[in-house]
Design a protein around this motif. Structure first.
Motif, PDB file in Angstrom:
ATOM      1  N   GLY A 111       0.814  -1.205   0.000  1.00 38.67           N
ATOM      2  CA  GLY A 111       0.000   0.000   0.000  1.00 38.67           C
ATOM      3  C   GLY A 111       0.848   1.256   0.000  1.00 38.67           C
ATOM      4  N   ARG A 151     -10.493  -2.096  13.270  1.00 35.05           N
ATOM      5  CA  ARG A 151     -10.293  -0.867  12.497  1.00 35.05           C
ATOM      6  C   ARG A 151     -11.353   0.184  12.843  1.00 35.05           C
ATOM      7  NH1 ARG A 151      -6.542   2.338  10.457  1.00 35.05           N
ATOM      8  NH2 ARG A 151      -7.368   3.090  12.448  1.00 35.05           N
ATOM      9  N   THR A 183      -1.981  -8.439   5.257  1.00 35.11           N
ATOM     10  CA  THR A 183      -2.640  -7.146   5.010  1.00 35.11           C
ATOM     11  C   THR A 183      -3.132  -7.036   3.588  1.00 35.11           C
ATOM     12  OG1 THR A 183      -1.446  -5.971   6.753  1.00 35.11           O
ATOM     13  CG2 THR A 183      -2.218  -4.656   4.900  1.00 35.11           C
ATOM     14  N   GLN A 190      -6.334  -2.136   6.629  1.00 32.39           N
ATOM     15  CA  GLN A 190      -5.990  -0.728   6.431  1.00 32.39           C
ATOM     16  C   GLN A 190      -5.272  -0.158   7.655  1.00 32.39           C
ATOM     17  OE1 GLN A 190      -9.492   1.465   5.255  1.00 32.39           O
ATOM     18  NE2 GLN A 190     -10.026  -0.010   3.682  1.00 32.39           N
ATOM     19  N   ASP A 222      -2.798   2.074   9.923  1.00 31.43           N
ATOM     20  CA  ASP A 222      -2.200   3.407   9.812  1.00 31.43           C
ATOM     21  C   ASP A 222      -0.694   3.307   9.624  1.00 31.43           C
ATOM     22  OD1 ASP A 222      -4.633   4.952  10.299  1.00 31.43           O
ATOM     23  OD2 ASP A 222      -4.523   4.164  12.339  1.00 31.43           O
ATOM     24  N   ASN A 270       0.765   5.781   6.538  1.00 31.86           N
ATOM     25  CA  ASN A 270      -0.153   6.233   5.497  1.00 31.86           C
ATOM     26  C   ASN A 270      -0.126   7.758   5.415  1.00 31.86           C
ATOM     27  OD1 ASN A 270      -1.842   7.232   7.551  1.00 31.86           O
ATOM     28  ND2 ASN A 270      -3.327   5.566   7.376  1.00 31.86           N
TER      29      ASN A 270
END
Length: 462
Positions: free
Chosen positions: A129, A245, A271, A277, A279, A299
């Protein structure tokens, strides 16, 4: 043969003694080396972990290649420990070795970046990501950095962890719940830290307890594995990650996912497979092919909140570069070169496919023997990793592991396996595949597992 629990424990202790005596006779050079090592090292070896093997002392390694290790007494082992994940690429993979040698000749550490770092940063984001990354020298350091950043941007003191977790040497993660009370885990000794002031701990998969702990408003971050792997494998309940989350967002708590072990799930980790998701994303161990390394990635939101406190350097101003994490050797050129080789040529889709297929065969064969012998055991597999646990049902929490774990039986298996030429993680019964693990290695393991069952049956343990 029906024996009492106390008699059974006595039989297991005698079997351990016999296996350790067999181990001592088979390893005279390692035994002598260990006695010499105890003269010089605090706990006998260069790392205190090295004393944790069930033979009574560790084997001393001559060389390791692929999925095999040869010790100084001339014994060959199938390595299903793989450095407790640090060797998941296999030992001395050619691509990593070549990259390391090339970079060594050009300089190992300069406190300045190389062009390889641009490729590594882009590849980390492609896999895990889009993030802003930093390298450390271990996953422990990466977790410490994540915790420090979370405290900086939230002004909160506490870290929430799950009972039975392991996140390296992170002080905040040295606690567990045992008999309903919070205390230090796994024989860790007090060192003056007030853990009540820095940590909250709840059981894994317990959404109600998690919500209550976050409601205090003093938790800077939750530090979690996607599923627990180092206390015996504890699978995650359906819906737990969605709740985790949602609750962390609602409470303004930073979510840190530590994938150091669950990188065994595939090229993008747990993941990526499950679209988590976090941080902050953390990984280490295998990611540089055995060269000490960790990474953490923030992120966009977390990055911007950090930059608001510590902005990018203005070239017209002198600014302290010390953020309280990292180190002189973090992100060195050698680590970057090996990490590129790992990501580009070793931990590939093709190799993961091979590793996972091998782990599936191993798990299926173990499971078949457990069922055929009607044993109250189970095996859990996740990606290239499997674990034998001597309890009938998969645990849902650390409390389940504490209640059901049979430490003597685990120690016996470890010692017996070493004498039969197989290494598994000494802290629990985890078996990990690397790209070089072969069908012949799995067949040999199955044969040894059969002999282990026979040993227990002939001794009246089962």
């Amino acid at each position: 043969m029906n024996i009492t629990t106390e008699e059974r424990a006595g039989v297991i202790d005698r079997l351990i003694d016999a296996e350790q005596e067999r181990f001592r006779k088979m390893h005279p050079r390692s035994a002598d080396a260990w006695q010499e090592g105890k003269r010089h090292f605090l706990y006998g070896g260069p790392s205190h972990w090295m004393r944790r093997w069930a033979g009574g002392f560790p084997v001393y390694v001559d060389e390791a290649r692929g999925a095999h290790i040869r010790d100084i007494d001339g014994h060959d082992y199938i390595d299903l420990c793989l450095g407790d994940s640090g060797g998941m690429c296999g030992h001395a993979p050619e691509a990593v070795t070549d990259a390391a040698l090339r970079q060594f000749k050009r300089g190992a550490t300069m406190m300045m970046p190389t062009e390889d770092s641009l490729w590594v940063g882009a590849e980390l984001s492609r896999r895990f990501g889009q993030r802003h990354w930093t390298l450390t020298t271990s996953a422990t350091d990466a977790n410490r950095a994540a915790i420090r950043i979370a405290r900086m941007i939230t002004s909160r003191p506490k870290v929430l962890v799950f009972s039975g977790c392991y996140h390296g040497g992170v002080e905040e993660a040295h606690v567990e719940i045992r008999d309903g009370r919070v205390g230090l885990r796994n024989m860790i000794h007090p060192n003056g830290i007030d853990h009540d002031a820095v940590t909250r701990v709840v059981e894994f998969n317990d959404v109600t307890a998690l919500e209550a702990a976050l409601a205090h408003g003093d938790v800077a971050c939750v530090l979690a594995e996607p599923l627990m792997t180092n206390f015996g494998m504890i699978p995650v309940d359906p819906g737990f990650h969605l709740a985790l989350r949602e609750l962390t967002r609602r409470s303004g708590t930073v979510l840190v996912i530590d994938e150091t072990h669950t990188l065994s799930c595939g090229p993008r980790g747990y993941t990526g497979i499950h679209a988590l998701q976090p941080d902050i994303f953390v990984a280490g161990k295998a990611i540089a092919g055995g060269i000490p390394a960790g990474v953490f990635g923030l992120n966009q939101e977390i990055s911007e909140r950090l930059w608001a406190i510590v902005p990018h350097v203005n070239p017209r101003e002198r600014q302290s570069a010390h953020l309280g994490f990292g180190g002189t050797l973090a992100g060195n050129a050698l680590t970057i070169a090996t990490m590129r080789a790992v990501l580009e040529k070793v931990l590939t889709d093709e190799n993961y496919g091979r590793m996972i297929a091998t782990a599936t065969r191993l798990a299926d064969e173990i499971r078949g023997l457990i069922e055929a012998n009607r044993l109250p055991w189970h095996v859990t597999q996740i990606g290239a990793r499997a674990e034998i646990m001597f309890m009938a049902q998969q645990p849902r929490s650390g409390a389940d592991v504490i209640a059901g774990r049979q430490a003597g039986l685990e120690t016996l298996l470890h010692a017996f396996y070493m004498n039969e030429g197989i290494l598994v993680t000494p802290f629990h019964t985890m078996l990990l595949m690397c790209p070089a693990t072969s069908d012949a290695d799995i067949a040999r393991h199955t044969a040894v597992f059969v002999r282990f069952i026979d040993l227990l049956r002939n001794s009246g343990v089962i």
